[in-house]
Design a protein around this motif. Sequence first.
Motif: not given
Length: 290
Positions: A172, A224, A226
């Motif tokens: 993040r 990850k 995102q």
Amino acid sequence: MTARADQGRLAIIAGSGMLPVYVAEAARASGENPVILPLLHEADQRWEGFDTAPMGVGDVAGLARNVKQFGIDRVVMSGGVRKRPAFRDIHVNFAFLRKLPHAVRTLLSGGDDAVLKMVIGLIESQGCRVIGAHEIVPQLLAERGPLGAHAPTEDDRRDILKAAQAADALGRLDVGQGAVSVGGRIVALEGVEGTDRMLTRVADLRAEGRISARRKGVLVKLCKPQQDIRADLPTIGLSTVENAAKAGLAGIAVQAGRALLLQRQETLHRADALGIFICGIDPEDGETPW
């Protein structure tokens, strides 16, 4: 994936390692005639029998020329890239100019995920569609559960949960994809040095007595939260297994469906021989991610 008659050619931007080779061979087997764009000072494989056009990491103008020359309409980014391009290495074209300020800011201060998203945008600005390596070689994706002869113990599962929490938090922040937990204690987080050098650091810490010799521990690598999965999926292979063993770890857990296992048979055979487990996990499943 099967090539359609109305499609242009597929280009493979090749960094270091074997992944670009697997992608190229799988693409050719499906009827594609891929063009290889080996990155200067990064690519380390031989490409006899393929059309190639070496280019620098920041050579946007060169990419545009190759798109036009070879009729490229799709691009796969695969392989490792150790260094970001210096400003002097960026060669622009008109389609890139309005993105230049954002690109420079991202190169100077952005994390790897931000840089990859910027690169994807630049490729798309040249009229190409970016697709993921896993779309061409889905057989490299890790499945859920133990993949080799060994499975995690209850202690290992507790370490998996702890390391998965740390890897998620690290992701993040757009820092890295991996974490190591030993006896429920996070002992290493992956940074820009990469997984193998992180594992070397763990081995050094264990040799110095900073990590318990009685507890083994686990490496977890996650995508990850995102992350654009078209680039830089977590990847493990023979070197990961060898370095995990040197670090005294019990095993490796990766995100099922979002991590690549290279040289699959060789990697699993070596893990079996070293007593290392490899498993695919689903971190969304909380207490039972496997």
